[in-house]
Enzyme design. Structure first.
Site, PDB file in Angstrom:
ATOM      1  N   LYS A   1      35.580  30.002  40.326  1.00  0.00           N
ATOM      2  CA  LYS A   1      36.545  29.977  41.440  1.00  0.00           C
ATOM      3  C   LYS A   1      36.343  31.186  42.360  1.00  0.00           C
ATOM      4  O   LYS A   1      36.260  31.043  43.578  1.00  0.00           O
ATOM      5  CB  LYS A   1      37.994  29.979  40.901  1.00  0.00           C
ATOM      6  CG  LYS A   1      38.312  28.853  39.944  1.00  0.00           C
ATOM      7  CD  LYS A   1      39.750  28.909  39.441  1.00  0.00           C
ATOM      8  CE  LYS A   1      40.098  30.120  38.610  1.00  0.00           C
ATOM      9  NZ  LYS A   1      39.427  30.193  37.301  1.00  0.00           N
TER      10      LYS A   1
ATOM     11  N   ARG B   1      49.110  27.642  38.708  1.00  0.00           N
ATOM     12  CA  ARG B   1      48.646  27.512  37.330  1.00  0.00           C
ATOM     13  C   ARG B   1      49.658  26.806  36.447  1.00  0.00           C
ATOM     14  O   ARG B   1      49.395  26.615  35.250  1.00  0.00           O
ATOM     15  CB  ARG B   1      48.432  28.906  36.751  1.00  0.00           C
ATOM     16  CG  ARG B   1      47.002  29.392  36.792  1.00  0.00           C
ATOM     17  CD  ARG B   1      47.043  30.847  36.366  1.00  0.00           C
ATOM     18  NE  ARG B   1      45.880  31.272  35.670  1.00  0.00           N
ATOM     19  CZ  ARG B   1      44.895  31.985  36.244  1.00  0.00           C
ATOM     20  NH1 ARG B   1      44.928  32.264  37.517  1.00  0.00           N
ATOM     21  NH2 ARG B   1      43.896  32.394  35.522  1.00  0.00           N
TER      22      ARG B   1
ATOM     23  N   ARG C   1      30.024  39.189  33.077  1.00  0.00           N
ATOM     24  CA  ARG C   1      30.381  39.384  34.488  1.00  0.00           C
ATOM     25  C   ARG C   1      30.706  40.855  34.802  1.00  0.00           C
ATOM     26  O   ARG C   1      31.306  41.548  34.001  1.00  0.00           O
ATOM     27  CB  ARG C   1      31.597  38.508  34.750  1.00  0.00           C
ATOM     28  CG  ARG C   1      32.413  38.865  35.935  1.00  0.00           C
ATOM     29  CD  ARG C   1      33.444  37.824  36.191  1.00  0.00           C
ATOM     30  NE  ARG C   1      34.579  37.865  35.265  1.00  0.00           N
ATOM     31  CZ  ARG C   1      35.611  37.058  35.364  1.00  0.00           C
ATOM     32  NH1 ARG C   1      35.637  36.122  36.290  1.00  0.00           N
ATOM     33  NH2 ARG C   1      36.600  37.156  34.515  1.00  0.00           N
TER      34      ARG C   1
ATOM     35  N   ARG D   1      36.157  43.761  33.739  1.00  0.00           N
ATOM     36  CA  ARG D   1      37.595  43.569  33.545  1.00  0.00           C
ATOM     37  C   ARG D   1      37.986  43.766  32.080  1.00  0.00           C
ATOM     38  O   ARG D   1      37.265  43.306  31.193  1.00  0.00           O
ATOM     39  CB  ARG D   1      37.988  42.148  33.996  1.00  0.00           C
ATOM     40  CG  ARG D   1      38.193  42.070  35.485  1.00  0.00           C
ATOM     41  CD  ARG D   1      38.354  40.673  36.002  1.00  0.00           C
ATOM     42  NE  ARG D   1      39.193  39.773  35.221  1.00  0.00           N
ATOM     43  CZ  ARG D   1      39.429  38.513  35.553  1.00  0.00           C
ATOM     44  NH1 ARG D   1      38.908  38.023  36.669  1.00  0.00           N
ATOM     45  NH2 ARG D   1      40.184  37.747  34.795  1.00  0.00           N
TER      46      ARG D   1
ATOM     47  N   ARG E   1      43.004  32.638  27.312  1.00  0.00           N
ATOM     48  CA  ARG E   1      43.095  32.189  28.714  1.00  0.00           C
ATOM     49  C   ARG E   1      42.715  30.716  28.830  1.00  0.00           C
ATOM     50  O   ARG E   1      43.321  29.957  29.595  1.00  0.00           O
ATOM     51  CB  ARG E   1      42.192  33.060  29.603  1.00  0.00           C
ATOM     52  CG  ARG E   1      42.803  34.427  29.872  1.00  0.00           C
ATOM     53  CD  ARG E   1      41.793  35.494  30.235  1.00  0.00           C
ATOM     54  NE  ARG E   1      41.007  35.207  31.403  1.00  0.00           N
ATOM     55  CZ  ARG E   1      39.891  35.871  31.734  1.00  0.00           C
ATOM     56  NH1 ARG E   1      39.461  36.858  30.971  1.00  0.00           N
ATOM     57  NH2 ARG E   1      39.219  35.561  32.812  1.00  0.00           N
TER      58      ARG E   1
HETATM   59  P1  AP5 Z   1      33.885  33.665  38.461  1.00  0.00           P
HETATM   60  O1  AP5 Z   1      33.618  33.103  39.817  1.00  0.00           O
HETATM   61  O2  AP5 Z   1      34.223  35.107  38.358  1.00  0.00           O
HETATM   62  O3  AP5 Z   1      34.934  32.754  37.673  1.00  0.00           O
HETATM   63  P2  AP5 Z   1      36.487  32.490  37.924  1.00  0.00           P
HETATM   64  O4  AP5 Z   1      36.695  31.010  37.831  1.00  0.00           O
HETATM   65  O5  AP5 Z   1      36.954  33.176  39.173  1.00  0.00           O
HETATM   66  O6  AP5 Z   1      37.045  33.163  36.625  1.00  0.00           O
HETATM   67  P3  AP5 Z   1      38.224  34.193  36.356  1.00  0.00           P
HETATM   68  O7  AP5 Z   1      37.987  34.740  34.986  1.00  0.00           O
HETATM   69  O8  AP5 Z   1      38.369  35.189  37.447  1.00  0.00           O
HETATM   70  O9  AP5 Z   1      39.434  33.245  36.317  1.00  0.00           O
HETATM   71  P4  AP5 Z   1      40.717  33.456  35.610  1.00  0.00           P
HETATM   72  O10 AP5 Z   1      41.423  32.287  36.126  1.00  0.00           O
HETATM   73  O11 AP5 Z   1      40.705  33.590  34.146  1.00  0.00           O
HETATM   74  O12 AP5 Z   1      41.174  34.935  36.083  1.00  0.00           O
HETATM   75  P5  AP5 Z   1      42.240  35.433  37.139  1.00  0.00           P
HETATM   76  O13 AP5 Z   1      41.750  36.684  37.725  1.00  0.00           O
HETATM   77  O14 AP5 Z   1      42.660  34.325  38.042  1.00  0.00           O
HETATM   78  O15 AP5 Z   1      32.587  33.374  37.553  1.00  0.00           O
HETATM   79  C1  AP5 Z   1      32.461  33.919  36.247  1.00  0.00           C
HETATM   80  C2  AP5 Z   1      31.016  34.426  36.045  1.00  0.00           C
HETATM   81  O16 AP5 Z   1      30.133  33.324  36.014  1.00  0.00           O
HETATM   82  C3  AP5 Z   1      30.535  35.351  37.174  1.00  0.00           C
HETATM   83  O17 AP5 Z   1      29.795  36.410  36.611  1.00  0.00           O
HETATM   84  C4  AP5 Z   1      29.622  34.471  38.013  1.00  0.00           C
HETATM   85  O18 AP5 Z   1      28.547  35.228  38.545  1.00  0.00           O
HETATM   86  C5  AP5 Z   1      29.129  33.431  37.020  1.00  0.00           C
HETATM   87  N1  AP5 Z   1      29.016  32.117  37.637  1.00  0.00           N
HETATM   88  C6  AP5 Z   1      29.868  31.529  38.521  1.00  0.00           C
HETATM   89  N2  AP5 Z   1      29.422  30.299  38.862  1.00  0.00           N
HETATM   90  C7  AP5 Z   1      28.263  30.102  38.154  1.00  0.00           C
HETATM   91  C8  AP5 Z   1      27.320  29.029  38.067  1.00  0.00           C
HETATM   92  N3  AP5 Z   1      27.488  27.890  38.772  1.00  0.00           N
HETATM   93  N4  AP5 Z   1      26.265  29.192  37.227  1.00  0.00           N
HETATM   94  C9  AP5 Z   1      26.094  30.351  36.504  1.00  0.00           C
HETATM   95  N5  AP5 Z   1      26.949  31.401  36.559  1.00  0.00           N
HETATM   96  C10 AP5 Z   1      28.014  31.266  37.362  1.00  0.00           C
HETATM   97  O19 AP5 Z   1      43.493  35.737  36.195  1.00  0.00           O
HETATM   98  C11 AP5 Z   1      43.507  36.818  35.281  1.00  0.00           C
HETATM   99  C12 AP5 Z   1      44.876  36.907  34.595  1.00  0.00           C
HETATM  100  O20 AP5 Z   1      45.885  37.173  35.590  1.00  0.00           O
HETATM  101  C13 AP5 Z   1      45.350  35.625  33.892  1.00  0.00           C
HETATM  102  O21 AP5 Z   1      44.849  35.535  32.571  1.00  0.00           O
HETATM  103  C14 AP5 Z   1      46.887  35.816  33.953  1.00  0.00           C
HETATM  104  O22 AP5 Z   1      47.326  36.722  32.961  1.00  0.00           O
HETATM  105  C15 AP5 Z   1      47.105  36.455  35.312  1.00  0.00           C
HETATM  106  N6  AP5 Z   1      47.310  35.459  36.392  1.00  0.00           N
HETATM  107  C16 AP5 Z   1      46.497  35.254  37.489  1.00  0.00           C
HETATM  108  N7  AP5 Z   1      46.986  34.273  38.258  1.00  0.00           N
HETATM  109  C17 AP5 Z   1      48.131  33.836  37.662  1.00  0.00           C
HETATM  110  C18 AP5 Z   1      49.068  32.805  37.971  1.00  0.00           C
HETATM  111  N8  AP5 Z   1      48.925  32.026  39.058  1.00  0.00           N
HETATM  112  N9  AP5 Z   1      50.101  32.622  37.115  1.00  0.00           N
HETATM  113  C19 AP5 Z   1      50.275  33.402  36.033  1.00  0.00           C
HETATM  114  N10 AP5 Z   1      49.412  34.388  35.668  1.00  0.00           N
HETATM  115  C20 AP5 Z   1      48.350  34.595  36.475  1.00  0.00           C
END
Ligand code: AP5
Length: 215
Positions: free
Chosen positions: A13, A88, A127, A161, A172
């Site tokens: 994402k 979410r 990552r 992170r 997660r």
């Molecule tokens: P990346 O693009 O970083 O993946 P992502 O989907 O953005 O993953 P996140 O871990 O950031 O999502 P998340 O939803 O767990 O975390 P968030 O910060 O929202 O890609 C990952 C890796 O793979 C990268 O190194 C990339 O280079 C590689 N990659 C990407 N595409 C690829 C491909 N096609 N092929 C190969 N490699 C690839 O949330 C963190 C925490 O915040 C949550 O756990 C929660 O506690 C809180 N939080 C955030 N939002 C909310 C909400 N709305 N409600 C409640 N709590 C929330």
């Protein structure tokens, strides 16, 4: 244009949101980034969110919906928004409808990145990001062109992170399955869901998203 990028942790994402920003000048609204900034700044929201995030659980709906509303208010009326990591839960999906309606916006696309969960632990634990500009990299899939130097800003410091360890990633993913995946039918019923194979190479995923956005 207003787009939701939906998918489990590590689905890509953030990676694809950054590319949409670069190509279309849209704004990435990542609740994860907003919460991490609040934790770093030690704000009341950050103090509440820190332990929850470290366990891999979800922060309260009220907190994240308030953050999204404030961030949208800082956008010009014509600027496109990419919702990354929000909504979410069903309650957040309902709040987003109200937040958008209040601001005269409507959702154009919900893009679901479909992925194989077994590959995600690998993606997440490898990552890292540039400490200066936030550009994302990966130990195996996307290294800086010059080792140790950010392609985008020339920065030489990188960070990982605290929630990117295997145990937290598993929590997660369980949270995603239990609370986030069930909101898809809400958008399916509106006919705005497009499914993209998130296991494809990054550029192929980008090309598939470009087609959806251009349609
Ligand atoms: P990346 O693009 O970083 O993946 P992502 O989907 O953005 O993953 P996140 O871990 O950031 O999502 P998340 O939803 O767990 O975390 P968030 O910060 O929202 O890609 C990952 C890796 O793979 C990268 O190194 C990339 O280079 C590689 N990659 C990407 N595409 C690829 C491909 N096609 N092929 C190969 N490699 C690839 O949330 C963190 C925490 O915040 C949550 O756990 C929660 O506690 C809180 N939080 C955030 N939002 C909310 C909400 N709305 N409600 C409640 N709590 C929330």
């Amino acid at each position: 244009m207003n787009i939701i990028l939906l998918g489990p942790p590590g689905a890509g994402k953030g990676t694809q949101a950054q590319r949409l920003v670069e190509r279309h000048g849209m704004r990435q609204l990542s609740t994860g980034d907003m919460l991490r900034a609040a934790v770093k700044a030690g704000t009341p929201v950050g103090l509440q969110a820190k332990a929850v995030m470290e366990r891999g659980e979800l922060v309260s709906d009220e907190i994240v919906s308030a953050l999204i509303g404030e961030e949208l208010d800082s956008l010009g009326p014509d600027a496109g928004a990419i919702f990354d990591g929000y909504p979410r839960t069903a309650a957040q999906a309902e709040s987003l409808d109200a937040i958008l309606a209040d601001r005269g916006r409507k959702l154009d696309h919900v893009i679901e990145l479909g992925v194989d969960e077994d590959a995600l632990v690998d993606r997440i634990t490898g990552r890292f990001t540039c400490a200066s500009c936030g550009k994302g990299y990966h130990d195996r899939f996307e290294q800086p062109r010059e080792p140790g130097v950010c392609d985008r800003c020339g920065g030489t410091e990188f960070k990982r992170r605290p929630d990117d360890n295997e145990e937290t990633v598993r929590t997660r993913m369980a949270e995603y399955r239990a609370k986030t995946a069930p909101i898809l039918p809400i958008y399916d019923a509106r006919g705005i869901v497009a499914r993209v194979n998130g296991m494809a190479a990054m550029d192929d995923v980008t090309a598939a998203i470009e087609k959806i956005v251009a349609a």
